[in-house]
Design an enzyme around this catalytic site. Structure first.
Site, PDB file in Angstrom:
ATOM      1  N   ASP A   1       0.807  -1.226   0.000  1.00  0.00           N
ATOM      2  CA  ASP A   1       0.000   0.000   0.000  1.00  0.00           C
ATOM      3  C   ASP A   1       0.837   1.272   0.000  1.00  0.00           C
ATOM      4  O   ASP A   1       0.349   2.351   0.355  1.00  0.00           O
ATOM      5  CB  ASP A   1      -0.979   0.026   1.198  1.00  0.00           C
ATOM      6  CG  ASP A   1      -1.971  -1.118   1.146  1.00  0.00           C
ATOM      7  OD1 ASP A   1      -2.277  -1.581   0.038  1.00  0.00           O
ATOM      8  OD2 ASP A   1      -2.435  -1.562   2.210  1.00  0.00           O
ATOM      9  N   GLU A   2       2.085   1.142  -0.396  1.00  0.00           N
ATOM     10  CA  GLU A   2       2.979   2.303  -0.393  1.00  0.00           C
ATOM     11  C   GLU A   2       3.357   2.738  -1.812  1.00  0.00           C
ATOM     12  O   GLU A   2       4.134   3.672  -1.983  1.00  0.00           O
ATOM     13  CB  GLU A   2       4.265   1.979   0.389  1.00  0.00           C
ATOM     14  CG  GLU A   2       4.076   1.794   1.881  1.00  0.00           C
ATOM     15  CD  GLU A   2       3.788   3.108   2.597  1.00  0.00           C
ATOM     16  OE1 GLU A   2       4.180   4.171   2.073  1.00  0.00           O
ATOM     17  OE2 GLU A   2       3.169   3.058   3.659  1.00  0.00           O
TER      18      GLU A   2
END
Lengths: 277, 277, 277, 277
Positions: free
Chosen positions: D221-222
């Site tokens: 999720d980065e």
């Protein structure tokens, strides 16, 4: 009012008002199904109400609140709330608040403005509001908060607005005004809590930025959220334009949150805010 | 339910439910202060309710509706509504609806799809829904609408969704389904009513386009609005990209409107829609 | 700059800048494919630029604009634009503008405020801006506009902002300032053009209201749109709350439009506004 | 293309195209002022272009990319990209993608769908797309990813869409497809990264929820964000209604992100995505 959910609460409360010849003007209720908890805001007209104004709370307490294990607040619309503003060096939220107040959009009194900087004093002066300059330096925060609390006490303040006040309040201070300190945080919480949220948003490359109005608790940026809004940004936005766009959000979102509080439309329960319609 | 506003209505209605051992699950009320008119939606659980299901309407009518000059509707959540879809040549709204239905997001039955084109028949087939091709040509509209009404009648249809159905319905047809035909118009009404709204929006140079879900009345694009939404556009958008962006709005806004209708959360009064929460 | 679309324009213009040792800081171009028309905004640094500042327009005209049948404007960022504000009785847009100016958010000069009412004079005074009270009565509009134009002329005004100025300007007036009068209309144009848009929106039962910032032309509310924005409303909103919510839109949308104009990011073509990024 | 910012790049590149008789159809450039880095996307017509199609990259590399230390990609619009879909048990994103593809809204090929569940196979079948069921169990992830990579290789896949695929990909897998795996995360990142974002949003009491389309990197999720959008919620929303409202966001935001990728409008630089207009 709020209490454990039970059958018949609405009937009971509305009958209390109706039987005493009150006329309900607004009613909004909510049931938290997960917690089995009931919430309601009722506004009614007092003309011809059978119970004298000063005894309503007693009667309500005895007849309804105690049997239903209910907590409630009672407010009268002819009592204008008294709001303190804390500000540092930015004027956008301050002007937004003061212009609403001046134009009569809000029914509120502003007995004083407190700041850790002198920059905003000329604005306060133009609106004829006493401005208290209490600089916060290493080592004097407790002392300055003591002075702040005295000022607030003397002025009979009901609640405090942090209009981009760039100091973290101590736990002693926040504990004294539970759900009565309203802050604007310049991010879409819980994203980018803490310092320099625009820098963090720029760094992360988000496509939308936000602002969050919340009640202040002892946990920084963790208090119950009253209102949020966002605006679209893009790779073309520099840090400066993020900040410029964010300021518009900050002032509008803060003012919306204050307005809901002023109208007694907010109710905090388990770190979440019910905002009645 | 709705009626002229009077003191004590909420107390009366909630007492009716409570005294008969019903448990209120949701209540939302609204007073139109200009018209002095009262509106309310109540949902309650029937377990242990003292009045037999089939007699509730009678009792409510006698005890409350008549004395308060109230109009009301009573629905049971175990009766799944039956919805007809009318479609022409675009698939985006149709897929949006059918995929919600298939996934169980909506509690609805779809006994038939009616179209003036054959294009969408293969989609209907894949979802095993009967597809009726009724081309509308100059001179045969009355006849085709007659067939449509028979199909709707036979299928026990409760309401109709126009999922970008590109025919104007006659007054006879719309009069038969008051507040039971839901349309999506591809503009932010009342801007760009009528044909080719994207062309008109492009021509006018608006910076935001919209879509509007509304009940169909005999006045084209003038019916009560259920839901609207918008999306930002710019000078860089051609007519084609306006249309592409608009399609996303159309399907989402139509589906939101249908959902509110399905949940009996809409109430039409004087050409405006109250959408209960 | 804008001209009929032809091969090689970007190459030609960027070569002109590069060959004269200018450094391009920003470039945004757009082609209207329907009209085969080309638009571009270029910003470049003048340090070390080979052509003297006062001759750039001449050179550009001769070498590029004439051969390409191009129209262009040349602005220098060290020349701060001079803006006049026209206002009537509402303070929200005025405060929004003045607080941005005062805080340095905008690089603009405000030599005067003109009003047909005296209400806002005390605000002008606090910001030390000359306030000219020119009441418009039946029969004296031409005369008062004459005075306005003299004031604007004397003050060397570049453009005019109508910050909720509730008078319709004559064609003589608007013709004198083409694409240099910025208005805020309190609706989502083209919906609810003309007087009392909030009343009309309330009457129609829309679920979203808007505000539109546009250049003023001789056709009322028909000028090229610079910026629009919207806010969600519901059946619970009275006319009063529509107006209150709309005011927030008005001030933000107007200020966004002014900012784009201040940065020379707007270009009007065929009654539509290109807003460069 | 992107490179360190230098004077004259736009002139150089546009001259290259113009001098070879190309016609620029679209040009969007951006300068990251903090990093002094230049980015541009140019689209031009090849009719009559002097350099043969297969040699353009060579010429561009030699004449421009090397001298300017530039990285670039060259795509031809007649080469339709090949996209693989990974899905688990939710159909909303899948239907949204397939219906756009089927209607011709997107110019893309979809040679296969891969899933760790069998639930979506009937949908794939209806659209005549091969469906590969590769269940991921404790201990077999590496092996299944191996099979996935073979399938992708065999099908000549250009990029992968994770349409609510509920498995975390290994670093080996993500490293193989840099900026070529598009995911939809059901929160407004960086808020609520990781598992169960709707639960976390409900718990925190936010007033707005969001969805984020991003490229997948080895950091969960980065990855660089392509597109985000939000929808307003309130205390009345239960976890279930948050999820229902969020699904609409997910599918629209994912499809918007895919569309930008399909049009080669995205460029990743330092974990941020430039989305050209």
């Amino acid at each position: 009012m709020h209490c454990p959910d039970q059958k018949g609460i609405v009937a009971k409360v509305t009958a209390f008002i109706h039987n005493n010849r009150g006329n309900i003007l607004a009613l909004d209720q909510h049931v938290d199904k997960q917690d089995q908890h009931f919430f309601m805001r009722i506004k009614w007209a007092l003309d011809g109400f059978a119970i004298p104004r000063e005894k309503i709370a007693d009667y309500f307490q005895t007849l309804i609140a105690i049997p239903y294990q209910m907590e409630f607040q009672l407010h009268f619309t002819d009592q204008v709330p008294r709001m303190a503003i804390f500000v540092s060096q930015f004027s956008h939220c301050l002007y937004d608040i003061l212009s609403r107040w001046e134009s009569g959009e809000w029914d509120v009194q502003i007995p004083l403005i407190i700041s850790n900087h002198q920059d905003m004093s000329s604005i306060a002066e133009r609106f004829n509001i006493p401005y208290h300059y209490l600089p916060v330096l290493p080592g004097n925060k407790a002392e300055q908060e003591q002075k702040q609390m005295e000022l607030l006490e003397d002025a009979g303040i009901d609640f405090i607005v942090l209009a981009r006040y760039m100091q973290i309040l101590t736990e002693q201070f926040t504990a004294r005004y539970p759900n009565r300190i309203i802050n604007i945080h310049h991010s879409f919480l819980p994203a980018f809590a803490g310092a320099k949220p625009y820098h963090a948003a720029f760094q992360r490359g988000v496509k939308i930025i936000g602002a969050t109005c919340h009640y202040v608790t002892s946990e920084l940026d963790e208090g119950p959220i009253i209102e949020q809004d966002v605006v679209r940004v893009s790779h073309k936005d520099s840090l400066d334009t993020l900040i410029r766009k964010g300021k518009d959000l900050e002032k509008i979102v803060l003012s919306r949150g204050i307005f809901q509080h002023l109208k007694y439309k907010t109710l905090v329960y388990k770190n979440k805010t019910i905002v009645f319609s």
